[in-house]
Design an enzyme around this catalytic site. Structure first.
Site, PDB file in Angstrom:
ATOM      1  N   GLY A   1       0.808  -1.221   0.000  1.00 31.14           N
ATOM      2  CA  GLY A   1       0.000   0.000   0.000  1.00 31.14           C
ATOM      3  C   GLY A   1       0.840   1.270   0.000  1.00 31.14           C
ATOM      4  O   GLY A   1       2.069   1.232   0.147  1.00 31.14           O
ATOM      5  N   HIS A   2       0.165   2.381  -0.139  1.00 30.19           N
ATOM      6  CA  HIS A   2       0.866   3.667  -0.185  1.00 30.19           C
ATOM      7  C   HIS A   2       1.579   3.970   1.127  1.00 30.19           C
ATOM      8  O   HIS A   2       1.065   3.694   2.197  1.00 30.19           O
ATOM      9  CB  HIS A   2      -0.057   4.820  -0.564  1.00 30.19           C
ATOM     10  CG  HIS A   2      -1.365   4.913   0.127  1.00 30.19           C
ATOM     11  ND1 HIS A   2      -2.268   5.895  -0.185  1.00 30.19           N
ATOM     12  CD2 HIS A   2      -1.950   4.164   1.076  1.00 30.19           C
ATOM     13  CE1 HIS A   2      -3.337   5.741   0.559  1.00 30.19           C
ATOM     14  NE2 HIS A   2      -3.172   4.704   1.321  1.00 30.19           N
TER      15      HIS A   2
END
Lengths: 340, 340, 340
Positions: free
Chosen positions: A238-239
């Protein structure tokens, strides 16, 4: 590239046991190796196969040498020696043939080192910088301002979105997507407003990323993957995740946004972690663990519900299998079922 | 696109606290923002960072304004305001430069709006209809009779198989596959006969689909994704699934065939649901939940074994961690371990 | 391709009930079928829909025929008959139009049968052999020395790395990657040495592989997928896995390296198995099972912690939902909650 056992012993600094003159031209499994192939014993579960192997030679630890019916290379870390021997015997040592395929589309202001190879239907965006001896395989899309360090290889159909930075000697397998937007939306009334994903991705040297794995760009700051990280197939990063050097993850893992993972961690397959955690260096998570809290202490953790120290998880999971019996019949019937 | 704090307050209808003249040219995190960047506080876990921020300004709720050492925009929903401010400051407002790359292959009877952009190596099949200001990035494959509404953007390497219908303002990230066959086979003797997958996919407006996510076409009728749905990376949507408007799913979710999901549901990462269920509006599933039964009541559900109301799941999962102790030593030792 | 009910009865060897002259031109669901469409009843859960169907006819078992308000085809295996009828009515019976798209890049020494179709932007590597009536869709990458049997179809963007062998009549959906390196690294000091992945992949006849699924090549010997195996989307098959004939896996499964799976096994969605296991023929794993040990006995297994015989798993999982009540209040309150 045929050689002799003695030559391999010299080159990879092993003790030799048996005839150094035998010819070795390939690697093989203990069960399948033919008389000119070299095999290895690393997992003691395969000792039985060692005893009947017809390999030309076997790479093994000193403690196993007397069980080996054929010549041997004796090493402290047989699997590492095997990796080097296999590379030596099988990887073609040809210089990469640099070229740019006529169907590749390279932006005029991209910088592509003369020694790199750009294959059919690849696209290199404006401002991208492709280092020495880089291989960009068929159909790869390299976005604007992407930088790729020397000797990195992209298998077919890798997508690097704009601004992604990749180090040296990395290997990205087919279908990898780096730099897609992180999953960020603000709730308002009953719908969702997209939060612009403005960060980048910085990937160190010697990173390997498996097929169809996705790494999202950061929201404001960068998603970071440090040197030597190895990610298997179909993993989601994920970011703003940060993965410390030399951490490895097997297939189907998922790390939610902003989680920070230490160095030298090991994730078995299908391990998932929620976001905004901190996981210390040297944490090990067994297959299909669920990480819901930060981990502050090195060690081995397990648990599909929420990870615990592995021995305790195992004891509890064993008891789970007797839960119904326990409640129905009391403790008496328990031990038998646990033993099953 | 530099502006002033006062200008942002006006434009996004916030109260201002502090000097309206300060220049804001970018967004930043509370920790990392520089004096001309604006940050936000949405999650109270970051209040500590607020107190020491060096941002030019912070977007926050009224209740937090006194904790803020720098100027602030006061808003009821700071994260939504942040999303709009970030978009305003960072998203280039250029008109899309419409063109068709010479390597794109566009079927003669496809209809492509003049304002759309078709990038290198893209393929548009016969009968496809591409709306105004659509962006088809490098290597996308748009099958026969696909329709794409205006302002939708496909990142590189998206595949839309024949007949898929996509609404307006959608964003599909790289590696998305929509319209692959559903997984349908009839058992006969010991092998499997393929059941033709004849349905389509209908996707509404404002839908975002993450990298390498797959959406299968329906068996007879359509797979449907309503307006405003947001799907993260590496999600599987089976045939004939129906996802209600504004439902969101984080990465690695999987929804098996024919399950009908209501509006405004929220799925954490790695949530999986078996097929043929009905899930009501406004159901929330926490990270790594397993949905084995229909859900008829809005609320928050959790559970890797089979979802339960979240508080009950949490209590049971906490007890699980003590199961072995309980059985071995009785209840006495339990509380201590639970507290750990 | 319109026909009559009588013609379908003859062609697919069913008993007919009602008027054989009615025209059938399509398939439909029990709820949605129009008077010239034929539907089917296979899952008794849909009997209620049968009773009110407006389909032209329904394919069903003898035991359900009296519940059917419209003409029927009576069959022992209605779903299999439905599959054939749907194929007959809807699949265009045109001969594949063989061609090589001008943008395809085909290596000079690849062998491509004249009857095969190579679509836009496809790449066929040196020494590859493409059989009769094979379809290679847009953007597929077929590596060096790959062999593909007759009538196999690759959807857009399939990647077959060098040396992969694919049988006849296979269907690979978009984004499939076969032949990426297995995940093999030797630990040395604190980093990882890549173990060369020298094996191949051998895939039998009639195999279907879903979108974005990945199959890794073997380390020394081959990864093997036998005839008739069906894999859904987003599945990971590790190096040296061996999958027996006619085994099926729903989406999001993951099989770690060197696990050997028998014939005719069935894996529900999101089932994961660790490596180096042996799973016997005819084992069935329900949705989201975790397989940590070899399975030696055919049967149905379940369990997110570690699989157990399904009935026992279900009893224990039901008890889990009462664990907290049990510990707090004793057994008295248990039954009520279990019933919920």
């Amino acid at each position: 590239m045929p050689t002799t056992l003695g030559e391999l012993a010299d080159r990879f600094d092993c003790k030799i046991r048996g005839n150094p003159e035998i010819i070795i031209d390939s690697v093989g499994t203990l069960l399948g190796a033919t008389p000119n192939a070299i095999s290895f014993l690393s997992n003691p579960a395969y000792i039985k196969q060692l005893k009947t192997t017809r390999a030309g030679a076997v790479i093994l630890e000193e403690r196993h040498q007397d069980l080996c019916p054929v010549p041997a290379l004796v090493a402290i870390n047989p699997y590492a020696v095997y990796a080097r021997v296999a590379d030596f015997l099988h990887t073609p040592k040809v210089v990469i043939d640099p070229y740019i395929h006529p169907t590749a589309c390279i932006s005029e202001d991209a910088k592509v080192a003369d020694s790199s190879r750009i294959s059919a239907h690849a696209v290199i965006g404006p401002g991208a910088e492709i280092g020495e001896s880089v291989v960009i395989s068929e159909g790869c899309i390299v976005g604007a301002k992407v930088t790729i360090g020397s000797k990195t290889r992209l298998a077919p159909h890798v997508v690097l979105m704009s601004g992604v930075e990749v180090g040296k000697r990395c290997i990205f397998h087919s279908g990898v997507v780096c730099g897609s937007d992180g999953f960020g939306f603000a709730h308002e009334d009953e719908s969702w407003i997209k939060v612009p994903q403005l960060g980048g991705i910085v990937i160190g040297d010697d990173v390997e990323i498996g097929a169809n794995t996705t790494v999202d760009r950061g929201t404001i700051e960068n998603t970071v993957i440090e040197d030597g990280v190895k990610l298997d197939n179909l993993i989601q990063i994920g970011h703003n995740v940060h993965i410390g050097a030399h951490t490895v993850m097997a297939a189907l893992c998922g790390i939610a946004g902003s989680t920070v993972i230490g160095k030298r961690c090991m994730f078995g397959g299908a391990v998932v972690a929620v976001g905004h955690l901190t996981i210390c260096d040297d944490a090990v998570f067994t297959f299909h663990s669920t990480i819901l809290k930060s981990i502050t202490e090195p060690g081995t953790y397990s648990g599909a519900l929420s990870v615990d120290k592995s021995p305790r998880w195992r004891r509890n999971a064993a008891r789970f299998k007797t839960l119904d019996s326990l409640i129905r019949f009391g403790r008496g019937t328990l031990e038998k079922e646990t033993d099953e």
